[in-house]
Design an enzyme around this catalytic site. Structure first.
Site, PDB file in Angstrom:
ATOM      1  N   ILE A  32      35.871  33.543  33.678  1.00  0.00           N
ATOM      2  CA  ILE A  32      36.927  32.537  33.464  1.00  0.00           C
ATOM      3  C   ILE A  32      38.264  32.995  34.060  1.00  0.00           C
ATOM      4  CG2 ILE A  32      37.837  33.337  31.231  1.00  0.00           C
ATOM      5  CD1 ILE A  32      37.592  30.435  30.227  1.00  0.00           C
ATOM      6  N   GLU A  96      35.962  43.933  26.570  1.00  0.00           N
ATOM      7  CA  GLU A  96      36.610  43.003  25.633  1.00  0.00           C
ATOM      8  C   GLU A  96      35.588  42.142  24.908  1.00  0.00           C
ATOM      9  OE1 GLU A  96      39.401  40.850  28.029  1.00  0.00           O
ATOM     10  OE2 GLU A  96      40.832  42.515  28.063  1.00  0.00           O
ATOM     11  N   HIS A 101      27.351  43.176  29.718  1.00  0.00           N
ATOM     12  CA  HIS A 101      27.372  42.320  30.912  1.00  0.00           C
ATOM     13  C   HIS A 101      27.769  43.143  32.116  1.00  0.00           C
ATOM     14  CE1 HIS A 101      31.260  42.151  28.841  1.00  0.00           C
ATOM     15  NE2 HIS A 101      31.816  42.083  30.039  1.00  0.00           N
ATOM     16  N   HIS A 103      29.592  43.033  35.727  1.00  0.00           N
ATOM     17  CA  HIS A 103      30.514  42.269  36.579  1.00  0.00           C
ATOM     18  C   HIS A 103      30.077  42.404  38.036  1.00  0.00           C
ATOM     19  CE1 HIS A 103      34.010  41.873  33.647  1.00  0.00           C
ATOM     20  NE2 HIS A 103      33.320  42.840  33.057  1.00  0.00           N
TER      21      HIS A 103
HETATM   22  P1  5GP Z   1      34.833  42.873  29.694  1.00  0.00           P
HETATM   23  O1  5GP Z   1      36.295  43.173  29.706  1.00  0.00           O
HETATM   24  O2  5GP Z   1      34.299  42.731  28.295  1.00  0.00           O
HETATM   25  O3  5GP Z   1      34.029  43.810  30.541  1.00  0.00           O
HETATM   26  O4  5GP Z   1      34.671  41.478  30.414  1.00  0.00           O
HETATM   27  C1  5GP Z   1      34.757  40.266  29.739  1.00  0.00           C
HETATM   28  C2  5GP Z   1      35.034  39.219  30.780  1.00  0.00           C
HETATM   29  O5  5GP Z   1      34.739  37.959  30.221  1.00  0.00           O
HETATM   30  C3  5GP Z   1      36.487  39.178  31.247  1.00  0.00           C
HETATM   31  O6  5GP Z   1      36.543  39.425  32.642  1.00  0.00           O
HETATM   32  C4  5GP Z   1      36.945  37.765  30.867  1.00  0.00           C
HETATM   33  O7  5GP Z   1      37.768  37.179  31.861  1.00  0.00           O
HETATM   34  C5  5GP Z   1      35.635  37.014  30.707  1.00  0.00           C
HETATM   35  N1  5GP Z   1      35.672  35.935  29.732  1.00  0.00           N
HETATM   36  C6  5GP Z   1      36.270  35.970  28.523  1.00  0.00           C
HETATM   37  N2  5GP Z   1      36.072  34.802  27.882  1.00  0.00           N
HETATM   38  C7  5GP Z   1      35.324  34.025  28.714  1.00  0.00           C
HETATM   39  C8  5GP Z   1      34.791  32.696  28.600  1.00  0.00           C
HETATM   40  O8  5GP Z   1      34.957  31.982  27.611  1.00  0.00           O
HETATM   41  N3  5GP Z   1      34.087  32.229  29.670  1.00  0.00           N
HETATM   42  C9  5GP Z   1      33.878  32.963  30.782  1.00  0.00           C
HETATM   43  N4  5GP Z   1      33.172  32.415  31.764  1.00  0.00           N
HETATM   44  N5  5GP Z   1      34.348  34.231  30.917  1.00  0.00           N
HETATM   45  C10 5GP Z   1      35.068  34.741  29.890  1.00  0.00           C
END
Ligand code: 5GP
Ligand code: ZN
Length: 117
Positions: A32, A96, A101, A103
């Protein structure tokens, strides 16, 4: 499965999302808040909190994330120009959303040609 988990809700269709890939094991959707022209999230359907929590039996799904990442990179035309594959692990590692997941980040300059070895 955690009911408070955002990615579990996306996987179950409780939050409408467009999947670029969907099979029995994983889904792929756009981040997002993209950090680059192409920023996908490859998410196992099984709820696993972080890479710290993967078990012996999860090897196949983790390996599949990479195989599908390779396929998605080709489909989105970033395979030759290059991309990053990244797991953020726990809060200090930038995680977060506490559902594992991968990336896939790239697409800065798709005109870059394959570099000779
Ligand atoms: P992390 O920081 O956990 O590795 O990555 C989480 C990712 O999820 C972030 O890059 C953030 O932008 C993305 N994200 C958070 N909320 C949402 C959402 O509701 N939909 C989508 N498609 N991505 C999200
Ligand atoms: Zn989850």
């Amino acid at each position: 499965m955690s009911h408070d988990c955002l990615f579990c809700k996306i996987i179950k269709g409780e939050i409408p999302s467009q999947f670029l890939y969907d099979d029995d094991d994983l889904v792929v959707f756009k981040d997002i808040n993209p950090a680059a022209p192409v920023h996908l999230l490859l998410v196992p359907k099984k709820h696993i909190r972080s890479m710290n929590d993967i078990q012996e039996g999860d090897g196949e799904i983790i390996s599949k994330l990479f195989m599908v990442a390779k396929q998605m990179a080709k489909e989105l035309d970033v395979d030759v120009s290059g991309y990053k594959l990244l797991f953020n692990v726990e809060k200090g590692g930038g995680q977060e959303i506490f559902h594992v997941h991968l990336h896939l980040i790239g697409g800065w300059n798709r005109r870059v040609e394959k570099v000779a070895e």
